[in-house]
Design an enzyme around this catalytic site. Structure first.
Site, mmCIF file in Angstrom:
data_model
loop_
_atom_site.group_PDB
_atom_site.id
_atom_site.type_symbol
_atom_site.label_atom_id
_atom_site.label_comp_id
_atom_site.label_asym_id
_atom_site.label_seq_id
_atom_site.Cartn_x
_atom_site.Cartn_y
_atom_site.Cartn_z
ATOM 1 N N SER A 119 48.847 40.814 39.519
ATOM 2 C CA SER A 119 50.081 40.644 40.297
ATOM 3 C C SER A 119 51.339 40.658 39.426
ATOM 4 C CB SER A 119 50.006 39.330 41.083
ATOM 5 O OG SER A 119 49.781 38.249 40.199
ATOM 6 N N GLY A 176 48.632 41.826 32.299
ATOM 7 C CA GLY A 176 48.665 40.389 32.568
ATOM 8 C C GLY A 176 47.538 39.681 31.836
ATOM 9 N N ALA A 177 47.429 38.375 32.064
ATOM 10 C CA ALA A 177 46.340 37.593 31.446
ATOM 11 C C ALA A 177 46.045 36.389 32.330
ATOM 12 C CB ALA A 177 46.741 37.127 30.056
ATOM 13 N N LYS A 204 40.885 37.594 30.164
ATOM 14 C CA LYS A 204 41.294 38.527 31.205
ATOM 15 C C LYS A 204 40.086 38.843 32.090
ATOM 16 C CE LYS A 204 43.833 42.036 30.499
ATOM 17 N NZ LYS A 204 44.452 41.730 31.819
ATOM 18 N N GLY A 258 40.230 38.279 35.646
ATOM 19 C CA GLY A 258 40.283 37.563 36.926
ATOM 20 C C GLY A 258 40.267 38.536 38.098
ATOM 21 N N GLY A 259 40.783 39.727 37.861
ATOM 22 C CA GLY A 259 40.792 40.754 38.909
ATOM 23 C C GLY A 259 39.666 41.760 38.739
ATOM 24 N N GLU A 274 40.774 47.637 31.286
ATOM 25 C CA GLU A 274 41.916 46.972 30.637
ATOM 26 C C GLU A 274 41.718 46.912 29.123
ATOM 27 O OE1 GLU A 274 43.469 43.963 34.129
ATOM 28 O OE2 GLU A 274 41.901 43.265 32.817
ATOM 29 N N LYS A 304 49.811 30.392 32.587
ATOM 30 C CA LYS A 304 48.778 31.041 31.777
ATOM 31 C C LYS A 304 48.842 30.668 30.303
ATOM 32 C CE LYS A 304 47.957 33.349 35.541
ATOM 33 N NZ LYS A 304 47.896 34.787 35.565
HETATM 34 O O1 LIG Z 1 42.879 40.573 33.903
HETATM 35 C C1 LIG Z 1 43.373 40.846 34.977
HETATM 36 C C2 LIG Z 1 42.671 41.614 36.008
HETATM 37 O O2 LIG Z 1 41.359 41.916 35.627
HETATM 38 C C3 LIG Z 1 44.760 40.413 35.267
HETATM 39 O O3 LIG Z 1 45.629 40.967 34.332
HETATM 40 C C4 LIG Z 1 44.796 38.914 35.213
HETATM 41 O O4 LIG Z 1 43.889 38.425 36.183
HETATM 42 C C5 LIG Z 1 46.198 38.374 35.491
HETATM 43 O O5 LIG Z 1 46.577 38.643 36.785
HETATM 44 P P1 LIG Z 1 47.939 38.109 37.413
HETATM 45 O O6 LIG Z 1 49.053 38.864 36.779
HETATM 46 O O7 LIG Z 1 47.782 38.386 38.885
HETATM 47 O O8 LIG Z 1 48.014 36.628 37.122
#
Ligand SMILES: O=C(CO)[C@H](O)[C@H](O)COP(=O)(O)O
Length: 238
Positions: A32, A85-86, A97, A99-100, A106, A124
């Site tokens: 996001s 992101g992280a 990393k 979470g998505g 990545e 984070k």
């Molecule tokens: O690693 C990731 C996806 O695999 C994202 O970069 C991580 O989850 C951070 O997401 P966000 O910017 O929504 O906090």
């Protein structure tokens, strides 16, 4: 300041302060916060000179929706700069990393990048992996091997769980690469132990990639709760 504004602040500043006029090939992460990086890239007068390399289906959509040119990592293995992101950032800029569930692409794109810049909101930047991110380390595994990998993760002291898709689909999450994700809780992981943990995870047959990004990030742009910006730098790489 809302979390959303903190993300926007980080994303815009990361582009404004790091994109060089000579940069052509740009890695685009997922999540996001990266939305604001791509939005900013899409506002540049020079946007037609850029080729953006996605790390997921979502990133591909963002690139296209912002009328940027799409490339592919199998076409461009040398990337001038990548943004992502992280889920958690430690004091040495090691990251969790995935979470998505986009960790493999990545990490592949980040590994191709001359400069890898992280964008995140203040939640984070905890200084220690596993401190606030309690879901565990995401690990992408071949579906045939998931049970064996779960066994191996328990043997090295982790608490693994196959990531379930939830209400939108019965069964496990399936990644953009057709694999499963196991989230494995190792508690807090001190900075000097992240690399050895990553090596242990890679020794398990069936592990495609882990969400531990060790020593890859050059800078992290953190949008703070009070509207300010923190820029963390990895001193040895600058
Ligand atoms: O690693 C990731 C996806 O695999 C994202 O970069 C991580 O989850 C951070 O997401 P966000 O910017 O929504 O906090």
């Amino acid at each position: 300041m809302s979390i959303e504004n903190a993300k926007k602040q980080a994303g815009y500043a990361a582009v404004d302060q790091n994109l060089d006029p000579s940069d052509r090939i740009i890695g685009v992460g997922s999540g996001s916060t990266i939305v604001y990086v791509v939005e900013r890239l899409g506002q540049l007068n020079t946007k037609n000179d850029l080729i953006c390399i996605p790390t997921s289906f979502q990133a591909k959509q963002l690139i296209v929706e912002n009328s940027l040119r799409l490339g592919s990592v199998d076409e461009f293995t040398e990337i001038d700069i990548a943004f992502d992101g992280a889920d958690e950032i430690d004091s040495n800029l090691n990251l969790i990393k995935g979470g998505g569930a986009c960790l493999f692409q990545e990490k592949l794109v980040a590994s191709c990048a001359k400069r890898f810049i992280v964008v995140a909101d203040y939640r984070k930047n905890t200084g220690l992996l596993g401190k606030d991110w309690r879901n565990g380390v995401p690990i992408e595994v071949n579906p045939l091997a998931y049970k064996k990998v779960i066994k191996g993760l328990m043997e090295i002291g982790g608490k693994p769980a196959l990531r379930e898709a939830g209400a939108s689909k019965a069964g496990p999450v399936v990644t953009d690469n057709g694999n499963f994700v196991i989230d494995c809780d190792f508690g807090e992981v001190p900075s000097n132990q992240v690399q050895s943990l990553d090596a242990k995870l890679h020794s398990l047959v069936g592990v495609l990639e882990t969400g531990l990004f060790v020593g890859m990030a050059k800078k992290a742009y953190i949008g703070e709760e009070d509207g300010s910006l923190t820029i963390s730098k990895k001193s040895s790489k600058l």
